[in-house]
Design an enzyme around this catalytic site. Structure first.
Site, PDB file in Angstrom:
ATOM      1  N   CYS A 394       5.904 -11.412  11.478  1.00 40.88           N
ATOM      2  CA  CYS A 394       5.583 -10.580  10.383  1.00 40.88           C
ATOM      3  C   CYS A 394       4.013 -10.788   9.846  1.00 40.88           C
ATOM      4  CB  CYS A 394       6.607 -10.912   9.127  1.00 40.88           C
ATOM      5  SG  CYS A 394       6.134  -9.839   7.480  1.00 40.88           S
ATOM      6  N   CYS A 397       3.310 -10.757   6.401  1.00 41.98           N
ATOM      7  CA  CYS A 397       3.693 -11.692   5.299  1.00 41.98           C
ATOM      8  C   CYS A 397       2.971 -13.058   5.568  1.00 41.98           C
ATOM      9  CB  CYS A 397       5.170 -12.339   5.833  1.00 41.98           C
ATOM     10  SG  CYS A 397       6.468 -10.930   5.644  1.00 41.98           S
ATOM     11  N   ASP A 398       2.671 -13.184   6.714  1.00 42.97           N
ATOM     12  CA  ASP A 398       2.202 -14.747   7.265  1.00 42.97           C
ATOM     13  C   ASP A 398       0.706 -14.678   7.872  1.00 42.97           C
ATOM     14  OD1 ASP A 398       4.799 -15.506   6.893  1.00 42.97           O
ATOM     15  OD2 ASP A 398       5.465 -15.516   8.951  1.00 42.97           O
TER      16      ASP A 398
END
Ligand code: NAP
Length: 576
Positions: A394, A397-398
């Protein structure tokens, strides 16, 4: 769950979070303190929402001169806007040099304490993007003085006898983060004397994130001893919080601790999965008159929610997956009940079809399976050991963890190139590793990657993820010469495609095609009457628009089939 419930318990929390938080705006645009930071559309929504506030909520902002000033300024402006929208919200500013900061152990700027007279809830970092949504929901919960937890979670928390400090590390572009952050806030409101919650934004607090070994978000640390990766259903989070042990240790499995179904409910149609296919199916089914429910194991949106940029959704030149999901979900909620964090565990077929979740037994006349697809893994040594700690699926997200660091993106499809561009945009030093000498991604994306001069290692396969303790690189094999070499990097984003989520399909005995997808006809009928398939689980083009088209088709076919069954049954009764 209930906050400001319009119609259904399952959807209110998401509504409370809906489209409220501004993007972080460039300082030049926010310089005038009289101008609004929050866009007009969101202000209207928030004013309505805040009419439901009960008790005053003080937001105590700690800032330090020369520390994260841009983010501190953003937070000041954001909260100032909120105070203009509700008399129940107030702002107090405290200098980090003041004794109170040391007494409360606050060293980061900006830090916001929420209703500090009653709770220990703190936001470390500016409440932008997804975190802004959590912030708004937390204000509402603090004001109402109700955690909104389910009775089973409240009963469990009532047994807690020791202090718990929960840190949830989040990023503004992570669609999974608000769910976990709100779990922590709810627990802090339910047991204020024992539970404290801290939501930490990772890109502004990189040292803190590093100290706790954060490699992907949401990352939760309880009492500095138990670390949990990912977003969790409320029951699972609560059980871990109380026991200070992971759910796997508690149950011996990766499943949610939970009991048998508590109630039985009838619907015409159950839709399993809340991605674009399921949401479109819900709208079409309800508009046709089928009483329906969407059951989603996590939060709505499926993989689109984690897609950084969508550029091929007709009518929108470019948008983020998160925003698109917001719009789809808000539209669907106008019609259909959406139950998030309610995984279907089993499907049984009889005269009625049954969908069994941990809490409810749903009986229905028809069912649409829109369970989507999940990311494929490389299956090489080191990959699972570093999952969530250097290896990610992701980028939304990261990605923020990799500013000024070296990352490898593996794959040559649309996802890989979209992720590579997003990571470059966040300031990461990106290299794409692809096993062939040509991409399969859309030409438009290929051109963007070339324009950004992102290096590509062609004909290269990752054969191992390397590192001891921390990820330090990958081993690569040249697919033409067979030569092996090592490439140093800090993170690996795996984007090598998807596999259909067919666990339920196989459990109920649906026919799969040669590629392992649920086999459907042109009207989305599966091999079992009154069960339909839609979206990524059926394979094919796997685009948002095609998933939505399939969802609409499945709903209309279900409607037509049920009408036909009804008239056949009526005919049978009339026959002598
Ligand atoms: P994909 O299109 O299936 O591409 C997967 C890529 O990974 C391919 O380049 C493939 O190489 C490579 N690959 C597969 N297995 C591998 C392995 N074991 N080791 C190394 N490389 C491997 O997957 P995707 O990019 O995730 O896209 C999935 C679906 O979502 C597609 O239908 C795509 O169109 C859609 N999508 C659309 C958008 C968009 O339109 N904006 C964005 C994201 C995804 P080969 O090329 O050699 O097979």
């Amino acid at each position: 769950m209930a906050l400001f419930s319009k119609k259904d318990d399952g959807k209110d929390a998401a509504e409370a979070q809906d489209r409220t938080a501004p993007e972080r705006t460039a300082p030049a645009e926010t310089a005038d303190a009289q101008e609004w930071l929050i866009p007009e559309e969101s202000r209207g929504y928030l004013s309505q929402l805040f009419k439901g506030l009960k008790a005053p909520v003080e937001l105590r902002l700690f800032t330090g001169k020369g520390l994260n000033e841009e983010y501190a300024g953003f937070t000041r402006r954001f909260i100032a806007d909120l105070t203009r929208l509700s008399d129940n919200i107030s702002l107090t500013e405290v200098d980090l040099d003041a004794p109170e900061a040391a007494e409360r152990g606050i060293a980061e700027s900006p830090t916001v304490l929420m209703a500090p007279d009653r709770y220990d809830i703190r936001f470390t970092g500016a409440p932008a993007g997804e975190e802004g949504r959590t912030f708004i929901e937390a204000i509402a919960l603090c004001s109402l003085g109700r955690s909104g937890l389910r009775q089973t979670s409240r009963d469990l928390l009532a047994t807690l006898a020791e202090k718990r400090h929960v840190r949830v590390f989040v990023s503004p572009t992570c669609p999974y983060c608000p769910g976990q952050a709100v779990n922590a806030v709810r627990a802090a409101i339910e047991r204020p004397e024992l539970v404290s919650a801290q939501i930490v934004e990772i890109s502004e607090n990189r040292e803190l994130a590093q100290r706790f070994g954060v490699g992907s978000v949401p990352h939760t640390v309880i009492n500095d001893s138990l670390a949990v990766l990912g977003m969790e259903p409320e029951e699972r989070f609560t059980a871990e919080l109380v026991a200070l042990r992971s759910a796997e240790e508690l149950t011996g499995t990766a499943g949610s601790p939970g009991g048998a179904a508590e109630e039985s409910v009838f619907r015409d149609l159950v839709i399993v999965g809340g991605g674009p296919a399921g949401l479109a199916a819900g709208i079409y089914a309800e508009r046709a008159g089928l009483r329906s429910v969407i059951l989603e194991k996590a939060n709505v949106g499926g993989q689109v929610a984690a897609t950084p940029v969508v550029e091929n959704y007709p009518g929108m030149t470019s948008t983020s997956g998160g925003k698109l999901v917001d719009m789809l979900a808000a539209h669907a909620r106008e019609y259909v009940d959406i139950h998030e964090f309610e995984p279907v565990q089993e499907i049984k077929v009889g005269r009625l079809i049954e969908a069994v979740t941990p809490r409810v037994l749903y009986r229905c006349r028809a069912l649409i399976l829109a369970t989507g697809a999940s990311w494929k893994a490389l299956g090489v040594p080191g990959e699972s050991a570093f999952h969530g700690n250097g290896v990610s699926h992701c980028a939304s997200c990261d990605g923020a963890l990799y500013k000024d660091r070296k990352v490898v993106v593996v794959g040559g499809g649309n996802t890989a190139l979209t992720d590579a561009l997003h990571l470059r945009n966040l300031g990461a030093d990106v290299t794409v590793v692809h096993r062939r000498d040509a991409f399969r991604a859309q030409e438009h994306l290929q051109k963007s990657v070339a324009r950004e001069a992102i290096p590509v290692l062609w004909n290269s396969e990752v054969t191992a993820v390397l590192g001891e303790g921390a990820l330090t690189g990958v081993r690569l094999r040249d697919t033409v010469t067979g030569e092996e070499r090592e490439l140093a990097c800090d993170g690996v984003f795996v984007a090598i495609g998807e596999k259909s989520e067919t666990r339920l399909a196989r459990q109920v005995g649906l026919r799969l095609d040669a590629d392992g997808n649920v086999a459907v006809d042109r009207e989305m009928r599966t091999s079992i009457p009154r069960i339909y398939g839609a979206g990524d689980v059926t394979g094919g083009l796997r685009q948002i628009v095609t998933a939505m088209g399939a969802g609409a088709t499945a709903a209309m076919t279900a409607f037509a089939d049920l009408k036909r069954f009804e008239s056949e049954e009526a005919g049978d009764e009339e026959r002598p």
